[in-house]
Structure formats: C-alpha cells, structure tokens
Design a protein around this motif. Structure first.
Motif, mmCIF file in Angstrom:
data_model
loop_
_atom_site.group_PDB
_atom_site.id
_atom_site.type_symbol
_atom_site.label_atom_id
_atom_site.label_comp_id
_atom_site.label_asym_id
_atom_site.label_seq_id
_atom_site.Cartn_x
_atom_site.Cartn_y
_atom_site.Cartn_z
ATOM 1 N N ALA A 122 1.314 -1.378 -0.109
ATOM 2 C CA ALA A 122 -0.259 -0.184 0.805
ATOM 3 C C ALA A 122 0.673 1.610 -0.075
ATOM 4 N N ALA A 123 1.938 1.347 1.010
ATOM 5 C CA ALA A 123 2.671 2.264 0.438
ATOM 6 C C ALA A 123 3.588 2.856 -0.737
ATOM 7 N N LEU A 124 4.102 1.137 -1.667
ATOM 8 C CA LEU A 124 4.311 2.146 -3.001
ATOM 9 C C LEU A 124 3.438 2.257 -3.695
ATOM 10 N N VAL A 136 12.783 6.749 0.084
ATOM 11 C CA VAL A 136 11.987 6.598 0.701
ATOM 12 C C VAL A 136 11.352 4.708 -0.188
ATOM 13 N N LEU A 137 10.883 5.309 -1.725
ATOM 14 C CA LEU A 137 9.619 4.174 -1.807
ATOM 15 C C LEU A 137 11.203 3.292 -2.322
ATOM 16 N N LEU A 138 12.510 3.640 -2.734
ATOM 17 C CA LEU A 138 13.918 2.504 -2.859
ATOM 18 C C LEU A 138 13.801 1.829 -1.693
ATOM 19 N N ALA A 139 13.355 2.147 -0.216
ATOM 20 C CA ALA A 139 14.048 1.187 1.198
ATOM 21 C C ALA A 139 13.012 0.531 1.086
ATOM 22 N N LEU A 140 11.781 1.123 0.423
ATOM 23 C CA LEU A 140 10.559 -0.161 0.618
ATOM 24 C C LEU A 140 10.636 -1.296 -0.468
ATOM 25 N N GLN A 148 10.631 -5.171 0.240
ATOM 26 C CA GLN A 148 9.766 -6.528 -0.946
ATOM 27 C C GLN A 148 10.662 -6.826 -1.360
ATOM 28 N N ALA A 149 12.505 -6.464 -2.249
ATOM 29 C CA ALA A 149 12.210 -7.697 -2.781
ATOM 30 C C ALA A 149 12.892 -8.859 -2.281
#
Length: 181
Positions: free
Chosen positions: A98-100, A149-153, A157-158
C-alpha cells in the motif's frame, strides 16, 4: 477409500498485466535513483552531465507512464490470490505494498513538478519553466526524499520475496514470475 492426491499443483498466478508491468518498473527505478542521486558526482560540469539530466527526466516520464499503468492494472476489483500466510507478515506485506502504491504517484508527481520548475526539454517538447528560484528546492528535495523511501520499501519487498522463495519455500515469488521461470 481414495488415496490423497499428492501431486503438486501449480501455484495460482497473477494475470499477465500484473506480472509484466512491475518487472520493467523494478529495473528502471533503481537506475533512475542512481542517476538522480549521484548525477553531480557522475560527471563533471559540461556536456556529459547536461546529457544525463535530460535522460533522467525522459526516463522519469517513461516511469510515470508505467506507474499509471501499474496503478490502473491493480484497481479495486482485480484478481486476488489466496493468502499464503494470514499472520502479521501478511499485514506487513500488505502495508508495504500500500505504501508503494501511495508513494509512487507522489514521487512521480514531484518529479513532474521538478521538470516544470527546471523547464526541461523532453525530446522536441520544452516544458515551460517556473522562474521562481525558491520553488526549485522544494520539489527537488521532496522528490529525492520520496524516491529514497520508495527504494527502501522496494528493497524490503524484494528481500521479503527472496526469503519466501529460498527460506520458506512457498509460492509467493513464483506467483509474480513470468510463466516458464
């Protein structure tokens, strides 16, 4: 009395669009992040750097289109697969996803705002430049922060998908791989 069916059934999979769109996005986004983060360090002032910035913006607009396609492809009412583990890890995965989905269009929107603030050219099209120099810092900083933040999320996830695949030996990752992988 019948014997139990021990044959292995293939795991349910996402539909083709849900599988196809995230992979090129996952390949393009880290490259854009690297160029955006280290642009000043990658090339000294001059022709190479001036060629890298427009490339970052051009590919950023490609990523914007892919983000819109991913969001439209995952609209409510789409195909939901059975939950592998309904516990706290599932809730964490759902919150991460959801955050992504929330942060991706925000990051893209900030990148587009940044393009207008700078007045970049996208091939033959020149975007109008917002001339207020005080405006330049805000979208640039916010775009960079959101991208971090997106890259960290996405990395989280990966790693979680790899843990599912190699340690838990379940079908979470296989559901997102193209057929025959």
């Amino acid at each position: 009395m019948t014997e139990p069916d021990n044959t292995r059934r293939p795991a349910p999979r996402h539909d083709g669009g849900t599988i196809a769109l995230p992979w090129p996005t996952a390949a393009l986004a880290p490259g854009l992040w690297l160029v955006g983060t280290f642009l000043e360090d990658l090339a000294p002032k001059g022709t190479r750097r001036s060629g890298m910035r427009p490339g970052h913006f051009d590919l950023g607009f490609v990523l914007a289109g892919m983000t819109v396609a991913c969001l439209v492809g995952r609209r409510p009412g789409g195909r939901d697969l059975p939950v592998v583990d309904p516990g706290p890890l599932y809730r964490l995965a759902k919150a991460t996803r959801a955050a992504l989905y929330v942060l991706s269009p925000i990051m893209v929107g900030l990148g587009i705002a940044n393009a207008f603030v700078r007045g970049v050219s996208l091939g033959p099209i020149s975007l109008p430049q917002v001339r207020d120099p005080g405006w330049r810092r805000s979208p640039t900083h916010s775009h960079r922060l959101t991208a971090n933040v997106l890259l960290a999320l996405a990395l989280f996830q990966a790693v979680a998908a790899l843990v599912h695949h190699y340690l838990r030996h379940d079908a979470v990752l296989r559901r997102m791989l193209p057929r025959g992988s």
